[in-house]
Design a protein around this motif. Structure first.
Motif: not given
Length: 327
Positions: A60, A84, A88, A111, A115, A117, A125
């Motif tokens: 992340h 990012v 997220g 992230t 979800r 990464g 993203a």
């Protein structure tokens, strides 16, 4: 595309070929240039954090180039370099989102946790939670800023504006935020593992006024202390090191159990506070400050397929600075 995949908790990541990602409405796809390795990734892989998405691509602290744009994306174009972070997505309508505390959202996505990464060649993203990196020319040096820098900044703000700051655990976050402290004119006291002279010398090289083991008292009482190491026993140690009215900030997402301690070391209006996640405002503030402060992250590069080695080196405390994966 390919990525390093966590199939089950406490198992090594596996390099896998994967179908091409396509951004949905409001999303962008990035060609990953660099992804730093964070202690939170260890907490995910080691099972310290509950119920990650599985299978999962961790990571992340991502820097990449936008190479595909979904419908209804505003302000981002193919070819833009962006970052990012951990946060997220948020729901936008719970009491925390509506009151400016989106870091405490009741229904967030993270992230590299809930979800996929950046331990991959590409990542998708939510475009509302990525940050343009205009002027940041080195993706490797920039990647650690996406979490170590952002959480370090949020922790420093929570610590207040005292002139003396102790940093417990001198890793990626501490070495970045110490540079900000020095730019602000504060004096910094670095606490490392006992007898870790390499880390102490590293802290001194960045301008620490004092560096010693976490089992030592600083030469003077501190206005505030920030704990980045995931060690609950450091909280009583830090309370003893701060003066009356001082504050101890816990900057990690996970920490071992805090041992009991006498009330007298908390008394006289000392405080213990935690920092959770980050807000987009934190990122906007820090990414504006970091170049002005001359922040330069020290990195150790690993190829993407050496992610397990990077995680192991972080776990064992072998790193000076931040590990960064290069697809």
């Amino acid at each position: 595309m390919h990525g390093m995949v966590l199939k089950a908790i406490r198992t090594p990541l596996v390099l896998m070929d994967m179908p091409e990602l396509r951004p949905a409405r409001g999303e962008v796809r990035l060609r990953v240039e660099a992804c730093a390795v964070c202690r939170t990734d260890l907490h995910v892989v080691d099972g310290d954090l509950p119920t990650p998405k599985l299978p999962l691509i961790p990571g992340h602290e991502i820097v990449g180039i936008v190479d595909a744009v979904g419908d209804e994306v505003m302000g981002l174009s193919i070819g833009d370099r962006v970052g990012v972070p951990w946060l997220g997505h948020t729901c936008g309508h719970c009491r925390y989102c509506l009151s400016g505390h989106e870091n405490l959202c009741d229904a967030p996505l993270f992230t590299g946790y809930t979800r996929d990464g950046g331990y991959a060649t590409h990542v998708v993203a939510d475009s509302a939670y990525v940050f343009r990196l205009d002027g940041f020319s080195d993706p490797v040096a920039t990647a650690p800023l996406m979490c170590a820098g952002l959480i370090g900044w949020r922790s420093l703000v929570a610590a207040g504006d005292g002139e003396t700051v102790g940093l417990y655990g001198f890793g990626a976050a501490a070495h970045i935020i110490m540079q900000v402290c020095r730019w602000q004119g504060r004096r910094v006291f670095a606490f490392t593992r006992p007898s870790d002279e390499t880390a102490q010398n590293f802290a001194r090289s960045l301008g620490a006024d004092w560096a010693g083991g976490s089992d030592q008292m600083p030469p003077e009482l501190l206005a505030a202390a920030i704990i980045f190491a995931p060690v609950g026993a450091l909280i009583p140690a830090a309370l003893r090191a701060v003066r009356k009215g001082g504050r101890v900030v816990c900057g990690g997402i996970h920490m071992s159990d805090i041992p009991s301690f006498p009330y007298r070391i908390l008394w006289e209006e000392r405080q213990i506070v935690s920092v959770a996640n980050l807000t987009r405002r934190d990122a906007t503030e820090f990414l504006e400050i970091a170049p002005r402060a001359g922040v330069k992250s020290k990195t150790i590069q690993y190829p993407l397929n050496a992610a397990n080695e990077a995680l192991a080196d972080l776990r064992e405390g072998y790193l000076e600075g931040a590990a960064v994966l290069i697809p």
